[in-house]
Design a protein around this motif. Structure first.
Motif, short mmCIF file in Angstrom:
data_model
loop_
_atom_site.label_atom_id
_atom_site.label_comp_id
_atom_site.label_asym_id
_atom_site.label_seq_id
_atom_site.Cartn_x
_atom_site.Cartn_y
_atom_site.Cartn_z
N ASN A 141 -2.29 78.80 34.90
CA ASN A 141 -1.04 79.42 35.33
C ASN A 141 -0.36 78.59 36.42
OD1 ASN A 141 -0.24 81.33 37.83
ND2 ASN A 141 0.60 82.19 35.95
N PHE A 204 -2.64 86.76 33.12
CA PHE A 204 -1.38 86.07 32.77
C PHE A 204 -0.19 87.02 32.71
CE2 PHE A 204 -4.80 83.36 31.35
CZ PHE A 204 -4.38 82.12 31.79
N LYS A 223 9.08 79.75 36.77
CA LYS A 223 8.02 79.70 35.77
C LYS A 223 8.42 78.66 34.72
CE LYS A 223 6.24 83.82 34.28
NZ LYS A 223 6.10 85.28 34.08
N ASN A 227 4.19 84.10 29.78
CA ASN A 227 2.83 84.66 29.96
C ASN A 227 1.98 84.42 28.70
OD1 ASN A 227 4.12 85.60 32.24
ND2 ASN A 227 3.90 87.78 31.76
#
Ligand code: BYC
Length: 324
Positions: A141, A204, A223, A227
């Protein structure tokens, strides 16, 4: 005649959009939309809170680690997590919030921390499972966050990721030792993996279809992947590692899918993630209670540090006046 060259809101917005599109880092001095600032504060604070709450499940095992070497390694890892919290709170402070304010929001339950730290650590093998799976998920992540459009967050992530990668290897090594030990040790390793596998996939976040922030955060370059994309990458990376460990992952639907070139995996129990996020996980109350107590008991340290800083500032300004 004086020309008013104050940039308009539109010009500022256009400049910000161009910087994001050109992958030019946004720095604290730059104008940024309020939504971008708020999103970063939310994510960085949640991340910082996760690091310091994440010290608890492992801190429980420092005195019970099976050798001096294991104790020293675990203690260093837990200290690294405190350090990550500090870099992240500092990164959040560049956005105009105060660390005390963020801690109040954590303690009052108004800001979240990662669901994974609400599960208990029942055996020594859990230290291996946390290192291998939880830190493994964290790296997956967080590596893309090193390229986050906001400079202070991206730079903090570079160092954090280097340390997380060491953490992941130490977890793998603990499990490798156990799974090649006695049958009881192997069973302990398998049990830890069985308990931590699904909660690690939940780290996530909700599925893309239910993720409220992903689209906006990706457009802002906070981001870089959704996810579900990161979760899939994690599964693809982890399955061969489980084979190398000689352990199984507790999912009867896990299989290589030739067509997609990925591992297919079973349905995640999203109601469990919802429950844990809402505060109803196995250890939520205990984690927050312990955090509040640690904060209260640490008040004298903060007061002493502030008194020392005041004294030091007064001495240096007096010395400066004398020199002038
Ligand atoms: N647990 O729209 P979404 C570590 C929340 S530290 C709890 O997808 P977003 C480590 C989410 O906040 C691990 N809450 O959100 C430390 C949002 O709620 P709000 C922490 C979760 O932000 C010590 C709502 O659900 N890592 O690894 O786009 C030892 C909707 O979700 C969770 C980070 O914080 C969850 N699992 O994406 C060892 C990394 N998932 O704010 C290891 C940075 C979602 O609307 N954070 N929520 O009330 C991120 O990358 C993103 O924030 C997330 C979520 C992927 C976690």
């Amino acid at each position: 005649m004086q020309v008013d060259d104050t940039p308009t809101q539109e010009r500022l917005q256009a400049r910000f959009d161009r910087m994001v599109a050109d992958e030019v880092r946004i720095e604290p001095r730059d104008w940024m939309p309020e939504g971008y600032r708020r999103t970063l504060i939310r994510q960085i604070a949640q991340h910082a809170h996760s690091e310091i709450i994440g010290m608890q499940p492992e801190g429980n095992w420092i005195t019970r680690a099976p050798s001096l070497r294991r104790k020293a390694i675990l203690m260093a890892k837990v200290q690294d997590e405190a350090g990550h919290g500090l870099y992240l709170y500092s990164a959040a402070e560049t956005l105009g919030v105060d660390r005390e304010e963020l801690l109040d929001l954590l303690h009052s339950g108004k800001q979240k921390y990662s669901s994974i730290f609400n599960y208990p650590t029942l055996t020594w093998a859990d230290m291996g499972a946390i290192g291998w799976l939880v830190d493994g998920a964290a790296i997956m992540n967080q590596v893309p966050l090193c390229r986050c459009s906001y400079g202070p967050y991206g730079r903090a992530m570079v160092r954090i990721c280097k340390e997380e990668s060491f953490h992941q290897r130490q977890g793998f090594e603990i499990l490798h030792t156990l799974s090649h030990g006695t049958p009881a040790q192997k069973a302990m390793a398998q049990d830890a993996v069985d308990r931590f596998w699904w909660p690690s996939l939940m780290m996530f976040g909700p599925p893309d279809s239910a993720s409220t922030h992903s689209e906006r955060s990706m457009a802002w370059g906070i981001k870089r992947f959704s996810n579900d994309e990161l979760r899939q990458r994690f599964v693809d990376m982890t399955v061969p590692q489980a084979e190398a460990l000689g352990l199984t992952l507790p999912d009867p639907d896990l299989r290589w899918d030739e067509e997609s070139g990925h591992y297919a995996f079973g349905e995640i129990d999203w109601s469990e993630l919802d429950r844990v996020i809402r505060g109803d996980g196995p250890c939520n109350a205990q984690r927050i209670e312990r955090r509040r107590t640690a904060h209260e008991e640490g008040a004298w340290v903060r007061e002493s540090a502030a008194a020392y800083a005041r004294k030091h500032a007064a001495t240096s300004s007096a010395a400066g006046e004398t020199a002038a």
